[in-house]
Structures are given as structure tokens and as C-alpha cells.
Scaffold this active site. Structure first.
Site, PDB file in Angstrom:
ATOM      1  CE1 TYR A  27      -5.179   5.716  14.828  1.00  0.00           C
ATOM      2  CE2 TYR A  27      -4.256   6.978  13.016  1.00  0.00           C
ATOM      3  CZ  TYR A  27      -4.111   6.388  14.259  1.00  0.00           C
ATOM      4  OH  TYR A  27      -2.910   6.472  14.932  1.00  0.00           O
ATOM      5  CB  ILE A  69       5.928   4.330  15.513  1.00  0.00           C
ATOM      6  CG1 ILE A  69       5.777   5.850  15.312  1.00  0.00           C
ATOM      7  CG2 ILE A  69       6.987   4.015  16.568  1.00  0.00           C
ATOM      8  CD1 ILE A  69       6.992   6.580  14.807  1.00  0.00           C
ATOM      9  CG  ASN A 103       0.626   6.175  24.083  1.00  0.00           C
ATOM     10  OD1 ASN A 103       1.114   6.418  22.990  1.00  0.00           O
ATOM     11  ND2 ASN A 103       0.577   4.946  24.594  1.00  0.00           N
ATOM     12  CG  ASP A 114      -2.230  -1.201  28.204  1.00  0.00           C
ATOM     13  OD1 ASP A 114      -1.449  -0.492  27.553  1.00  0.00           O
ATOM     14  OD2 ASP A 114      -2.944  -2.085  27.680  1.00  0.00           O
ATOM     15  CB  THR A 122       4.212  -0.068  18.072  1.00  0.00           C
ATOM     16  OG1 THR A 122       3.010   0.266  17.360  1.00  0.00           O
ATOM     17  CG2 THR A 122       5.077   1.168  18.259  1.00  0.00           C
ATOM     18  CE  LYS A 178      -4.508   8.510  17.207  1.00  0.00           C
ATOM     19  NZ  LYS A 178      -4.087   8.522  18.636  1.00  0.00           N
TER      20      LYS A 178
HETATM   21  P1  NAD Z   1       0.434  -0.287  20.724  1.00  0.00           P
HETATM   22  O1  NAD Z   1      -0.693  -1.102  20.215  1.00  0.00           O
HETATM   23  O2  NAD Z   1       1.809  -0.852  20.727  1.00  0.00           O
HETATM   24  O3  NAD Z   1       0.110   0.224  22.201  1.00  0.00           O
HETATM   25  C1  NAD Z   1      -1.140   0.775  22.534  1.00  0.00           C
HETATM   26  C2  NAD Z   1      -1.466   0.376  23.962  1.00  0.00           C
HETATM   27  O4  NAD Z   1      -2.719   1.006  24.298  1.00  0.00           O
HETATM   28  C3  NAD Z   1      -1.673  -1.143  24.123  1.00  0.00           C
HETATM   29  O5  NAD Z   1      -0.947  -1.623  25.234  1.00  0.00           O
HETATM   30  C4  NAD Z   1      -3.182  -1.288  24.336  1.00  0.00           C
HETATM   31  O6  NAD Z   1      -3.515  -2.378  25.186  1.00  0.00           O
HETATM   32  C5  NAD Z   1      -3.519   0.059  24.961  1.00  0.00           C
HETATM   33  N1  NAD Z   1      -4.933   0.389  24.756  1.00  0.00           N
HETATM   34  C6  NAD Z   1      -5.604   0.387  23.570  1.00  0.00           C
HETATM   35  N2  NAD Z   1      -6.882   0.706  23.777  1.00  0.00           N
HETATM   36  C7  NAD Z   1      -7.032   0.913  25.109  1.00  0.00           C
HETATM   37  C8  NAD Z   1      -8.133   1.240  25.924  1.00  0.00           C
HETATM   38  N3  NAD Z   1      -9.343   1.417  25.399  1.00  0.00           N
HETATM   39  N4  NAD Z   1      -7.922   1.374  27.256  1.00  0.00           N
HETATM   40  C9  NAD Z   1      -6.680   1.187  27.794  1.00  0.00           C
HETATM   41  N5  NAD Z   1      -5.615   0.866  27.065  1.00  0.00           N
HETATM   42  C10 NAD Z   1      -5.781   0.718  25.737  1.00  0.00           C
HETATM   43  O7  NAD Z   1       0.378   1.050  19.858  1.00  0.00           O
HETATM   44  P2  NAD Z   1       1.386   2.302  19.712  1.00  0.00           P
HETATM   45  O8  NAD Z   1       1.856   2.290  18.321  1.00  0.00           O
HETATM   46  O9  NAD Z   1       2.337   2.406  20.815  1.00  0.00           O
HETATM   47  O10 NAD Z   1       0.293   3.468  19.778  1.00  0.00           O
HETATM   48  C11 NAD Z   1       0.260   4.427  20.792  1.00  0.00           C
HETATM   49  C12 NAD Z   1      -0.397   5.665  20.245  1.00  0.00           C
HETATM   50  O11 NAD Z   1       0.358   6.159  19.123  1.00  0.00           O
HETATM   51  C13 NAD Z   1      -1.827   5.450  19.723  1.00  0.00           C
HETATM   52  O12 NAD Z   1      -2.639   6.546  20.126  1.00  0.00           O
HETATM   53  C14 NAD Z   1      -1.647   5.458  18.218  1.00  0.00           C
HETATM   54  O13 NAD Z   1      -2.818   5.860  17.534  1.00  0.00           O
HETATM   55  C15 NAD Z   1      -0.523   6.440  18.068  1.00  0.00           C
HETATM   56  N6  NAD Z   1       0.202   6.331  16.805  1.00  0.00           N
HETATM   57  C16 NAD Z   1       0.864   5.190  16.499  1.00  0.00           C
HETATM   58  C17 NAD Z   1       1.512   5.088  15.262  1.00  0.00           C
HETATM   59  C18 NAD Z   1       2.242   3.849  14.842  1.00  0.00           C
HETATM   60  O14 NAD Z   1       2.586   3.746  13.659  1.00  0.00           O
HETATM   61  N7  NAD Z   1       2.516   2.897  15.732  1.00  0.00           N
HETATM   62  C19 NAD Z   1       1.484   6.177  14.379  1.00  0.00           C
HETATM   63  C20 NAD Z   1       0.795   7.330  14.735  1.00  0.00           C
HETATM   64  C21 NAD Z   1       0.163   7.400  15.961  1.00  0.00           C
END
Ligand code: NAD
Length: 248
Positions: free
Chosen positions: A158, A191, A92, A40, A193, A162
Site C-alpha cells: 500500500y 477516513i 479514486n 466501480d 469509509t 500510494k
Molecule cells: P471504499 O472501499 O469505501 O471505496 C472504494 C471503491 O472502489 C469501492 O466501491 C470499490 O468497489 C471500488 N474499487 C476497488 N477496487 C476496484 C477495482 N479494481 N476496480 C473498480 N473499482 C474498484 O474506500 P474509500 O475509503 O472511499 O477509498 C477511496 C480511495 O481513498 C482509495 O484509493 C483509498 O486507498 C484512498 N484512501 C482512503 C483512506 C481511508 O481511510 N478510507 C485513507 C487514505 C486514502
């Protein structure tokens, strides 16, 4: 061919592990005494997670940017050095894009989203797959989004990024299907988060037929299924987990 899945203590690599879906999955896998490598950007959150998990499992935490290919290479090298194999992967780490139409988007904003959401997954696959091949196979889950299957207004970077993850997953699945490496994509709706904390949650809830947002733990359950032997005939598939968001 060796069946490496449902192992007693598989080696697991998770990017974006310090928050949200990545963290939930790290917590779930640590409960099972597995061996984890967590990546991370957020050093403090990663350190806190390490303190929480290190009693339960063998763990490597690495702070860095997944858009840096040398960071990914050194992470996989460290996994090989410490654990000697790689079994399950969750690619992720990701970011949202600002809400702007294509012509309002700055080039830098476009490139950063493309870098973080697409190139990082490519670098991960590039370095993870050779170690998995040495280990006799493995199971990779790439986190895409419902927006990797459908569009939404004002999120071109985005949505594009994706969709690319959806395609890259299929391409990788075909390239390594005969070598016991399965690659699938997961497509969450909204989700709960930190990623979406800036968006009005009532408005988001209303978009989902089930009238709530998803939880990171629900996505983790799907990831664990796709990693497991229960899913051993599944590769190159796209798994939607969105409370009905995308069927409307
Ligand atoms: P989050 O922000 O809670 O966690 C993402 C983590 O990735 C963070 O800890 C951040 O520091 C880390 N990160 C971001 N960019 C980085 C980089 N360049 N290098 C290293 N670490 C990095 O988000 P989340 O909701 O858990 O998202 C996780 C995945 O799920 C993402 O790919 C997101 O696009 C996808 N997603 C999330 C949702 C949603 O609604 N939360 C919906 C669809 C897809």
C-alpha cells in the site's frame, strides 16, 4: 486557451464511485446537475447509486475492474460518444494491503495492490488526457494517501503504491501543464469509509491529533476545490487532509 473550469455542467469521471470518497463526490456533483461517468467493481452498489442520481443528472455507470486497460478505454470512449468532452476526473478506486511484513507478503497480494492502486491510475491518465486535450483542458485529482508521503509498518504494498501515485501525479502535471490540464494528488489520513471498517477505530482515532477520523464529505470538499477555478494556479501539488496525522 479555452478555460473549461467552473463550467455550467462539466463532464466528470470518477473511479471507485460506488462507496466512500468516490460516492460522496458523485453525490455532491450530481446535486449540481452535472454529467457523470461512474466506474466501480461493485455492480449492485453502482446500480443503487444510479437509481438515486439519474433524476438529477445525466449519468453513465460502468461496472468493471480499473486494472483492465480496455475497460478504462471503453469508459472514456463512451464519455466521448455521449458527452463529447471530459472536464474533471477523480482517479479514486483503490484497495488496502494485508497487514504483513515484506517477506511474509505473497507475490499475488503484492501484485494485486500494485495493479489496483498504480496501474489503474496510469491507464486512466493514458485514456483520459487525450479526451481532455480535445476539450481544451481539465482538472484531474488522483487519490493517494498520507501513506503516499510517509510510511507505516507492515503495509509495504500500500505504502509503495500510494507513493507511486504521488510521483505519477507530478510527472503528469509537468507533461500537460502547458496544455491547460492540471493534475493534483489528495492524501487523506484515516477516513470513515468501508475501506477501513476492519481496523479498530478507537486505535485509529488516537493516531489523529484532532481525535477523530475524517469524513468522505471533507475529502470531497477538497477535491471540488482542486477541480475548480479557485485552484487554477495549482498543479502537481500534494494536498494532505489528515487531521494532523502526518505532522507528528
Ligand atoms: P471504499 O472501499 O469505501 O471505496 C472504494 C471503491 O472502489 C469501492 O466501491 C470499490 O468497489 C471500488 N474499487 C476497488 N477496487 C476496484 C477495482 N479494481 N476496480 C473498480 N473499482 C474498484 O474506500 P474509500 O475509503 O472511499 O477509498 C477511496 C480511495 O481513498 C482509495 O484509493 C483509498 O486507498 C484512498 N484512501 C482512503 C483512506 C481511508 O481511510 N478510507 C485513507 C487514505 C486514502
Amino acid at each position: 486557451m479555452e478555460n473549461n473550469q467552473n463550467l455550467a455542467s462539466p463532464v466528470v469521471m470518477i473511479s471507485g464511485a460506488a462507496s466512500g470518497i468516490g460516492k460522496s463526490t458523485a453525490l455532491a456533483m450530481a446535486e449540481q446537475s452535472n454529467r457523470l461517468c461512474l466506474l466501480d467493481l461493485n455492480k449492485q452498489a453502482l446500480e443503487e447509486l444510479k437509481l438515486q442520481l439519474q433524476e438529477k443528472c445525466e449519468i453513465i455507470t460502468l461496472c468493471g475492474d480499473v486494472t483492465d486497460a480496455t475497460f478504462i478505454q471503453s469508459a472514456v470512449n463512451e464519455i466521448e460518444h455521449k458527452f463529447g468532452r471530459l472536464d474533471y476526473v477523480l482517479n479514486n478506486a483503490g484497495m488496502t494491503s494485508v497487514s504483513k511484513s515484506i517477506t511474509d507478503l505473497e507475490f499475488e497480494e503484492w501484485h494485486r495492490v500494485i495493479d489496483v492502486n498504480i496501474h489503474s491510475v496510469y491507464y486512466c491518465l493514458y485514456y483520459q488526457i487525450p479526451l481532455m486535450l480535445k476539450s481544451g483542458g481539465g482538472s484531474i485529482v488522483n487519490i493517494s494517501s498520507v501513506l503516499g508521503l510517509i510510511g507505516i509498518k507492515n503495509r509495504a504494498a500500500y505504502v509503495t503504491s500510494k507513493h507511486a501515485v504521488t510521483g505519477m501525479t507530478k510527472a503528469a502535471a509537468l507533461d500537460y501543464a502547458e496544455e491547460n490540464i492540471r493534475v493534483n494528488s489528495v492524501h487523506p489520513g484515516y477516513i470513515q469509509t468501508p475501506l477501513i471498517a476492519h481496523i479498530d477505530s478507537e486505535m485509529l482515532v488516537a493516531k489523529h491529533p484532532v481525535k477523530r477520523l475524517g469524513t468522505a464529505e471533507e475529502v470531497t470538499a477538497l477535491v471540488k476545490f482542486l477541480w475548480s477555478d479557485e485552484a487554477k494556479f495549482i498543479t502537481g501539488s500534494q494536498y494532505v487532509i489528515d487531521g494532523g496525522y502526518s505532522i507528528q
